[in-house]
Design a protein around this motif. Structure first.
Motif, PDB file in Angstrom:
ATOM      1  N   GLY A  76     -25.353   2.652  77.735  1.00 41.12           N
ATOM      2  CA  GLY A  76     -26.159   4.830  77.566  1.00 41.12           C
ATOM      3  C   GLY A  76     -24.980   5.916  76.499  1.00 41.12           C
ATOM      4  N   THR A  77     -23.926   4.772  75.992  1.00 36.75           N
ATOM      5  CA  THR A  77     -23.260   6.085  75.284  1.00 36.75           C
ATOM      6  C   THR A  77     -24.330   6.153  73.867  1.00 36.75           C
ATOM      7  OG1 THR A  77     -21.891   4.018  73.965  1.00 36.75           O
ATOM      8  CG2 THR A  77     -21.132   5.298  76.048  1.00 36.75           C
ATOM      9  N   THR A  78     -24.790   5.729  73.249  1.00 39.16           N
ATOM     10  CA  THR A  78     -25.574   5.622  71.683  1.00 39.16           C
ATOM     11  C   THR A  78     -27.540   5.554  72.383  1.00 39.16           C
ATOM     12  OG1 THR A  78     -25.891   3.193  71.825  1.00 39.16           O
ATOM     13  CG2 THR A  78     -23.563   4.107  71.285  1.00 39.16           C
ATOM     14  N   THR A  79     -27.722   6.035  70.842  1.00 43.12           N
ATOM     15  CA  THR A  79     -28.751   6.559  70.953  1.00 43.12           C
ATOM     16  C   THR A  79     -29.894   5.254  71.706  1.00 43.12           C
ATOM     17  OG1 THR A  79     -28.941   7.912  69.484  1.00 43.12           O
ATOM     18  CG2 THR A  79     -31.733   7.011  70.384  1.00 43.12           C
ATOM     19  N   SER A  80     -28.925   3.779  70.725  1.00 42.57           N
ATOM     20  CA  SER A  80     -30.427   2.407  71.214  1.00 42.57           C
ATOM     21  C   SER A  80     -29.996   1.845  72.639  1.00 42.57           C
ATOM     22  CB  SER A  80     -29.699   1.379  70.608  1.00 42.57           C
ATOM     23  OG  SER A  80     -28.276   1.319  70.427  1.00 42.57           O
ATOM     24  N   GLU A  81     -28.738   2.628  73.294  1.00 43.89           N
ATOM     25  CA  GLU A  81     -28.535   1.346  74.167  1.00 43.89           C
ATOM     26  C   GLU A  81     -29.100   2.519  75.718  1.00 43.89           C
ATOM     27  OE1 GLU A  81     -23.641   0.862  73.816  1.00 43.89           O
ATOM     28  OE2 GLU A  81     -24.015   2.497  74.821  1.00 43.89           O
ATOM     29  N   ARG A  84     -32.805   0.843  75.534  1.00 44.62           N
ATOM     30  CA  ARG A  84     -33.153   0.183  76.193  1.00 44.62           C
ATOM     31  C   ARG A  84     -32.668  -0.452  77.105  1.00 44.62           C
ATOM     32  NH1 ARG A  84     -29.281  -4.813  76.515  1.00 44.62           N
ATOM     33  NH2 ARG A  84     -30.724  -6.747  77.374  1.00 44.62           N
ATOM     34  N   LEU A  85     -31.907   0.604  78.346  1.00 42.65           N
ATOM     35  CA  LEU A  85     -31.732   1.076  79.271  1.00 42.65           C
ATOM     36  C   LEU A  85     -32.849   1.404  80.190  1.00 42.65           C
ATOM     37  CD1 LEU A  85     -28.212   2.966  79.844  1.00 42.65           C
ATOM     38  CD2 LEU A  85     -28.701   0.759  81.060  1.00 42.65           C
ATOM     39  N   ALA A  86     -33.436   1.980  79.541  1.00 42.89           N
ATOM     40  CA  ALA A  86     -35.383   2.841  79.876  1.00 42.89           C
ATOM     41  C   ALA A  86     -36.293   1.457  79.988  1.00 42.89           C
ATOM     42  CB  ALA A  86     -35.870   3.861  78.747  1.00 42.89           C
ATOM     43  N   LYS A  87     -36.300   1.564  78.375  1.00 45.67           N
ATOM     44  CA  LYS A  87     -36.535  -0.501  78.596  1.00 45.67           C
ATOM     45  C   LYS A  87     -36.774  -1.310  80.014  1.00 45.67           C
ATOM     46  CE  LYS A  87     -39.575  -2.236  76.005  1.00 45.67           C
ATOM     47  NZ  LYS A  87     -41.914  -1.816  76.175  1.00 45.67           N
ATOM     48  N   ILE A 373     -37.585  -2.223  71.370  1.00 44.91           N
ATOM     49  CA  ILE A 373     -37.424  -0.596  71.480  1.00 44.91           C
ATOM     50  C   ILE A 373     -36.699  -0.459  69.800  1.00 44.91           C
ATOM     51  CG2 ILE A 373     -36.016  -0.439  73.438  1.00 44.91           C
ATOM     52  CD1 ILE A 373     -33.124  -0.319  71.866  1.00 44.91           C
ATOM     53  N   PRO A 374     -37.453   1.003  69.939  1.00 52.24           N
ATOM     54  CA  PRO A 374     -37.203   1.671  68.489  1.00 52.24           C
ATOM     55  C   PRO A 374     -36.070   0.906  68.014  1.00 52.24           C
ATOM     56  CG  PRO A 374     -38.219   3.382  69.711  1.00 52.24           C
ATOM     57  CD  PRO A 374     -37.808   1.782  70.924  1.00 52.24           C
ATOM     58  N   ASN A 375     -36.235   0.707  66.409  1.00 51.84           N
ATOM     59  CA  ASN A 375     -34.385   0.247  66.302  1.00 51.84           C
ATOM     60  C   ASN A 375     -34.232   2.099  65.462  1.00 51.84           C
ATOM     61  OD1 ASN A 375     -32.212  -1.035  65.093  1.00 51.84           O
ATOM     62  ND2 ASN A 375     -33.525  -1.927  63.843  1.00 51.84           N
ATOM     63  N   THR A 376     -32.740   2.416  65.866  1.00 49.58           N
ATOM     64  CA  THR A 376     -32.169   3.773  65.671  1.00 49.58           C
ATOM     65  C   THR A 376     -31.151   3.183  64.602  1.00 49.58           C
ATOM     66  OG1 THR A 376     -31.039   3.589  67.429  1.00 49.58           O
ATOM     67  CG2 THR A 376     -32.937   5.177  68.123  1.00 49.58           C
ATOM     68  N   GLN A 377     -30.992   1.958  63.988  1.00 55.39           N
ATOM     69  CA  GLN A 377     -30.193   1.539  63.129  1.00 55.39           C
ATOM     70  C   GLN A 377     -30.542   0.985  62.292  1.00 55.39           C
ATOM     71  OE1 GLN A 377     -26.364  -0.323  66.048  1.00 55.39           O
ATOM     72  NE2 GLN A 377     -28.377  -1.384  66.703  1.00 55.39           N
ATOM     73  N   GLU A 378     -29.733   0.898  60.569  1.00 55.08           N
ATOM     74  CA  GLU A 378     -30.208   0.616  59.286  1.00 55.08           C
ATOM     75  C   GLU A 378     -29.918  -0.431  59.484  1.00 55.08           C
ATOM     76  OE1 GLU A 378     -27.982   2.357  56.379  1.00 55.08           O
ATOM     77  OE2 GLU A 378     -28.464   4.543  57.161  1.00 55.08           O
ATOM     78  N   PHE A 379     -29.483  -1.456  59.936  1.00 51.12           N
ATOM     79  CA  PHE A 379     -28.888  -2.901  60.267  1.00 51.12           C
ATOM     80  C   PHE A 379     -28.393  -2.646  61.647  1.00 51.12           C
ATOM     81  CE2 PHE A 379     -25.595  -0.919  58.179  1.00 51.12           C
ATOM     82  CZ  PHE A 379     -24.328  -1.597  59.284  1.00 51.12           C
ATOM     83  N   PRO A 380     -28.731  -4.435  62.083  1.00 53.18           N
ATOM     84  CA  PRO A 380     -27.889  -5.074  63.428  1.00 53.18           C
ATOM     85  C   PRO A 380     -26.515  -4.005  63.718  1.00 53.18           C
ATOM     86  CG  PRO A 380     -30.172  -6.693  62.520  1.00 53.18           C
ATOM     87  CD  PRO A 380     -29.464  -5.870  61.519  1.00 53.18           C
TER      88      PRO A 380
END
Length: 453
Positions: A76-81, A84-87, A373-380
């Motif tokens: 839960g420290t990054t936007t994508s984390e 995903r927790l919300a998802k 979830i929405p992808n907040t990164q340019e690549f994995p």
């Protein structure tokens, strides 16, 4: 990117029923909605026709366990984390389940898997497993192939972080995981390179000069007595000798075990060439720092952290807390190698569903949805790579030139396979590489036969 899509039998049956009910003579067989002839027709559609989407299956509060030897729960420290927790929370409510992340110490992990799988009650519904551990389990029928719980389908949302199939094992697809960018490369101490006036490895790689000869040349240039006290205090390379051998063999097109046809690779000319190069590094040019005094000690994997070696091979998880700047390039290409294979992936791992798991289709489907979830990164793995490297060029090097070029090694899957003996006889006991290969060929073949195909 392709997505693996799990579809439960219950949902499939419901879809078939709905399709049959929507038939008739209106020319729209298989379409659950009434034909739209005007705005008024659309507005007055029957409620049951508008609600054609099947309801999610109620799992009755079931706990779905996902296991690894570390905590897989997003921090839960990054936007994508956070997304995903919300998802996960959303999916838990949708299916009336609880997703539990099980953290089992590495040394206890496989014994726990084996004991629970034999009892018919796997300790988790989804298990993280190294390929070398998965191979024996697959041959014993303890893991389900993908075909038993998924079907292939196009990615429903190009912006989503979805699950991808992992490479086949034992000739069939069993594994899946969230897409990632990574792999094993040759790291180098940028600070030490600048201090010694050595050419930057990425410039050598870009210009097509990064090969075994250049690797040895730089290792020799970096091995020196910098304070003139008569003792070598800086070395060209350090690391676990097994890693060096395996990676150079792969980068030369060689192999240790070909699990597809059940053959050993010690006597393969490309593998022999790699072993001879390793011996030259340790015993001829003496460019390797051996801090422990034991050339085959696994703990030499950490020697680079002292900051007095120019180049080293390290797993990404072992790069934290360094006090010096680092860079990375693919393994130097061997005389018979190619850019398609640059490293040996001895720790390849992914997720599997054990035999005995109830409703594996639904388990997979639910787990997969937690990644939609929405992808907040340019690549994995962008966020992860940015936490490891200070320079964008290192991230791009990993993403564009190292990722996806690994040769998965499974020699550790075979009982008492003599890789360690092979290396020790060569670099410790100073035995001929060719003679040593012939010496351990029968033992290697017996090990392969013991596990079976």
């Amino acid at each position: 990117m392709r997505k693996i899509h799990g579809l439960s039998v219950l949902v499939l049956c419901l879809m078939l029923i709905l399709t049959a009910c929507s038939g008739g003579n209106n020319g729209n067989k298989g379409n659950n909605a009434a034909p739209i002839e005007s705005a008024d027709t659309e507005a007055t559609a029957a409620p049951e026709e508008a609600a054609a989407t099947p309801e999610p299956v109620d799992m009755g509060g079931r706990v779905i366990k996902v296991a690894a030897w570390w905590d897989l729960k997003p921090a839960g420290t990054t936007t994508s984390e956070k997304a995903r927790l919300a998802k996960i929370e959303e999916v838990e409510k949708k299916y009336n389940v609880k997703i539990e992340f099980v953290n089992v110490p590495f040394e206890e992990y496989m014994p726990k898997f084996t004991a629970t799988i034999l009892s018919g009650e796997p300790f988790a519904d989804i298990v993280q497993m190294e390929y070398k551990a998965a191979l024996p389990a697959i041959l014993k029928g303890q893991l389900l192939p993908l075909s038993e719980f998924t079907t292939n389908a196009s990615n429903i949302n190009g912006e989503a972080n979805l699950i991808a199939k992992s490479p086949p094992i034992a000739g069939q697809e069993y594994a899946f995981d969230d897409p990632g960018t990574g792999g094993t490369g040759m790291h180098y101490n940028r600070d030490l390179f600048k201090k010694l006036g050595l050419p930057d490895l990425q410039e050598l790689y870009t210009s097509g000069q990064w090969n075994w000869d250049k690797f040895m040349e730089i290792a020799k240039l970096a091995t020196k007595d910098t304070d003139n006290d008569g003792k070598i205090d800086v070395y060209g390379y350090s690391g676990w000798s097994h890693d060096l051998f395996r990676n150079l063999a792969a980068a030369n097109g060689g192999f240790i075990v070909n699990e597809k046809d059940g053959t050993q690779g010690f006597t393969d000319p490309k593998t022999i060439e790699a072993a001879e190069f390793v011996n030259r590094m340790y015993n001829v040019e003496n460019v390797v720092r051996v801090k422990s005094g034991n050339k085959t000690n696994w703990e030499e994997s950490n020697t680079f952290k002292d900051g007095d070696v120019a180049m080293f091979i390290s797993a990404a998880w072992n790069l934290g807390g360094l006090t010096f700047d680092i860079g990375v390039v693919p393994m130097p290409t061997g005389p018979q190698g190619s850019p398609e294979i640059t490293f040996a992936n001895n720790a390849a791992a992914a997720k599997f569903i054990p035999k005995g798991v109830k409703d594996p289709q639904l388990v997979y489907q639910i787990y997969e949805e937690t990644f939609d979830i929405p992808n907040t990164q340019e690549f994995p793995s962008q966020e992860w790579l940015e936490s490891l490297y200070n320079h964008e060029e290192d991230i791009l090097m990993t993403r564009d030139h190292i990722n996806g070029t690994g040769q998965i090694l499974l020699d550790d899957a075979y009982p008492d396979f003599p890789t360690g003996k092979f290396i020790e006889d060569i670099i410790v006991n100073n035995q001929s590489v060719t003679a040593t290969a012939e010496k351990y060929k029968p033992e290697a073949e017996a090990s392969i036969a013991k596990l079976g195909k």
